[in-house]
Design an enzyme around this catalytic site. Structure first.
Site, PDB file in Angstrom:
ATOM      1  N   CYS A 195      -0.322 -18.819  22.302  1.00 43.89           N
ATOM      2  CA  CYS A 195      -0.409 -17.541  23.025  1.00 43.89           C
ATOM      3  C   CYS A 195       0.515 -16.525  22.381  1.00 43.89           C
ATOM      4  CB  CYS A 195       0.004 -17.727  24.484  1.00 43.89           C
ATOM      5  SG  CYS A 195      -1.036 -18.885  25.362  1.00 43.89           S
TER       6      CYS A 195
ATOM      7  N   ASP B  76       1.883  -7.223  -4.238  1.00 46.43           N
ATOM      8  CA  ASP B  76       1.038  -7.177  -3.033  1.00 46.43           C
ATOM      9  C   ASP B  76       1.641  -8.240  -2.114  1.00 46.43           C
ATOM     10  OD1 ASP B  76      -2.254  -6.611  -2.224  1.00 46.43           O
ATOM     11  OD2 ASP B  76      -1.111  -8.162  -1.192  1.00 46.43           O
ATOM     12  N   SER B  77       1.879  -7.897  -0.872  1.00 45.87           N
ATOM     13  CA  SER B  77       2.655  -8.839  -0.052  1.00 45.87           C
ATOM     14  C   SER B  77       1.908 -10.135   0.216  1.00 45.87           C
ATOM     15  CB  SER B  77       3.127  -8.186   1.245  1.00 45.87           C
ATOM     16  OG  SER B  77       2.117  -8.172   2.213  1.00 45.87           O
ATOM     17  N   SER B  78       0.617 -10.202  -0.102  1.00 43.74           N
ATOM     18  CA  SER B  78      -0.062 -11.509   0.023  1.00 43.74           C
ATOM     19  C   SER B  78       0.475 -12.487  -1.028  1.00 43.74           C
ATOM     20  CB  SER B  78      -1.575 -11.383  -0.145  1.00 43.74           C
ATOM     21  OG  SER B  78      -2.019 -10.108   0.103  1.00 43.74           O
TER      22      SER B  78
ATOM     23  N   THR C 194       0.811  -1.222   0.000  1.00 43.44           N
ATOM     24  CA  THR C 194       0.000   0.000   0.000  1.00 43.44           C
ATOM     25  C   THR C 194       0.839   1.265   0.000  1.00 43.44           C
ATOM     26  OG1 THR C 194      -1.695  -1.179   1.224  1.00 43.44           O
ATOM     27  CG2 THR C 194      -1.795   1.203   1.325  1.00 43.44           C
TER      28      THR C 194
ATOM     29  N   THR D  10       3.749 -21.952  20.996  1.00 41.17           N
ATOM     30  CA  THR D  10       2.486 -21.713  21.699  1.00 41.17           C
ATOM     31  C   THR D  10       1.535 -20.838  20.883  1.00 41.17           C
ATOM     32  OG1 THR D  10       1.439 -20.760  23.656  1.00 41.17           O
ATOM     33  CG2 THR D  10       3.562 -19.821  23.043  1.00 41.17           C
TER      34      THR D  10
ATOM     35  N   THR E 187       2.107  -4.694   4.433  1.00 45.21           N
ATOM     36  CA  THR E 187       2.113  -5.096   5.845  1.00 45.21           C
ATOM     37  C   THR E 187       1.579  -6.517   6.055  1.00 45.21           C
ATOM     38  OG1 THR E 187      -0.079  -4.142   6.222  1.00 45.21           O
ATOM     39  CG2 THR E 187       1.820  -2.717   6.642  1.00 45.21           C
TER      40      THR E 187
HETATM   41  N1  ASP Z   1      -2.267  -5.963   0.809  1.00 44.01           N
HETATM   42  C1  ASP Z   1      -1.257  -4.989   1.150  1.00 44.01           C
HETATM   43  C2  ASP Z   1       0.070  -5.714   1.193  1.00 44.01           C
HETATM   44  O1  ASP Z   1       0.371  -6.350   2.158  1.00 44.01           O
HETATM   45  C3  ASP Z   1      -1.568  -4.341   2.424  1.00 44.01           C
HETATM   46  C4  ASP Z   1      -0.524  -3.381   2.918  1.00 44.01           C
HETATM   47  O2  ASP Z   1       0.362  -2.949   2.226  1.00 44.01           O
HETATM   48  O3  ASP Z   1      -0.594  -3.032   4.085  1.00 44.01           O
HETATM   49  O4  ASP Z   1       0.793  -5.664   0.221  1.00 44.01           O
END
Ligand code: ASP
Length: 349
Positions: A282, A60-62, A16, A280, A92
């Site tokens: 947790c 996109d980091s996914s 992003t 864990t 992120t």
């Molecule tokens: N989908 C975005 C990514 O991880 C979200 C972000 O940048 O926060 O590439």
């Protein structure tokens, strides 16, 4: 103190942060990082040199994967001598996985490598991206009195916190404060000044070379226990063809059900050379299998302790150790040890 002669490489992988809003259409479009200085006036006020390297197309980091981690490490290794520090812009969503992976792939790091990103695009008025980026660049250019970098580590810098990368997790999908380092103190905090917690920062051996690890073996899986988990679910996970390592997410201090079908399946998998690491579920705290009978059963079966390692770091550590071609016995011996500060080993009481 910021080194005025510093050269910092800004690596834009995607996410992003690298978007701007088209003022006419309102659509989010990729930001032109090759014109960083003209597009972002704040950068001009930094009194050191920033150059850019762009992943094209941005990711996109996914969509992150071990092969992209290898590419990032290549970019750093190929330019290691030219720069004083590196800042990686990254989405992120999977930043904690990338931080864990790079934090283990780079050994005896003698320069800062700081991952950062944002939740709102850099071109949005309320963006969190500008502060994250500017401060990450300043940290990457910061030197101590001896001329050594203040933070020669792979870190995540997000929302005022500087954290060891392989200790981080993403904890919030909506807030700017989305990352935490649950089991290791922050390496620094940015307020009016950047305050470093020097005693927690890894110090490399400057007389030795940096080691760059590349090969990764992704024949690993995360198995999260839950009350009611069935034999079929556990059996299916452990029967995955080619499987080498399992991150077993257990309860509390490392406890699991002790039904014989479950312990028999684990025993059989360990006999087949599959390494099972106990972490864990947790957020805070550590696995201590000796505490309860249920945990002790796992220990006796040969399940290894991940101590307070995160699931993300345990997973990529298995990938790296198997990628190096280590035997299950070697992987089982190394998983409970701290290789790059990714876990805390506590002695038994
Ligand atoms: N989908 C975005 C990514 O991880 C979200 C972000 O940048 O926060 O590439």
């Amino acid at each position: 103190m910021i080194d005025k002669n510093a050269n910092v490489l800004l690596i834009y992988t995607g996410g992003t942060i690298g978007m701007v809003e088209n003022a006419e259409t309102g659509a989010l479009e990729p930001f032109n990082f090759s014109h960083l200085r003209s597009n972002m006036p704040e950068i001009k006020r930094l009194n050191f040199n920033v150059e850019t390297y762009l992943f094209d197309p941005p990711i996109d980091s996914s969509d992150m994967s071990p092969s992209i981690w290898e590419q990032i490490v290549h970019v750093i290794e190929d330019r290691y001598d030219e720069y004083d520090g590196f800042v990686i812009l990254h989405g992120t969503d999977t930043m904690a996985y990338t931080a864990s992976a790079l934090g283990l792939m780079l050994d005896n790091l003698t320069k800062p490598v700081i991952l950062t990103g944002s939740h709102l695009p850099i071109g949005k008025l309320r963006t969190d991206g500008k502060e994250n980026l500017i401060t990450a660049l300043e940290i990457a250019a910061d030197k101590d009195a001896a001329g050594h970098p203040v933070v020669p580590e792979l870190c995540v810098y997000m929302q005022n916190l500087l954290m060891r990368g392989n200790r981080t997790i993403k904890i919030n999908a909506n807030n700017f404060s989305a990352f935490t380092s649950p089991n290791y103190p922050n390496l620094g905090e940015a307020g009016l000044n950047i305050r470093y917690n020097e005693q927690f920062i890894l110090q490399p051996d400057y007389d030795k070379a940096v080691n760059f690890y590349y090969a990764m073996d992704a024949n690993v899986v995360i198995l999260k226990l839950f009350p009611g988990i069935s034999e079929a679910v556990v059996r299916a996970h452990l029967a995955i063809p080619g499987l080498k390592g399992v991150v077993l997410e257990t309860y509390g201090t490392g406890n699991s059900l002790i039904d014989s079908w479950f312990t028999d399946l684990l025993h059989d998998a360990i006999e087949r050379g599959i390494v099972i690491v106990n972490v864990t579920q947790c957020l805070y705290g550590s696995v201590e299998m000796h505490r309860y009978e249920n945990g002790q059963r796992l220990e006796k079966l040969g399940v290894v302790s991940g101590h307070d390692i995160t699931t993300e770091a345990a997973l990529v550590k298995l990938m790296i150790l198997f990628g190096e071609g280590k035997t299950p016995a070697e992987v089982g011996r190394l998983m409970p040890l701290s290789l790059r500060g990714e876990l805390t080993v506590r002695s038994k009481k």
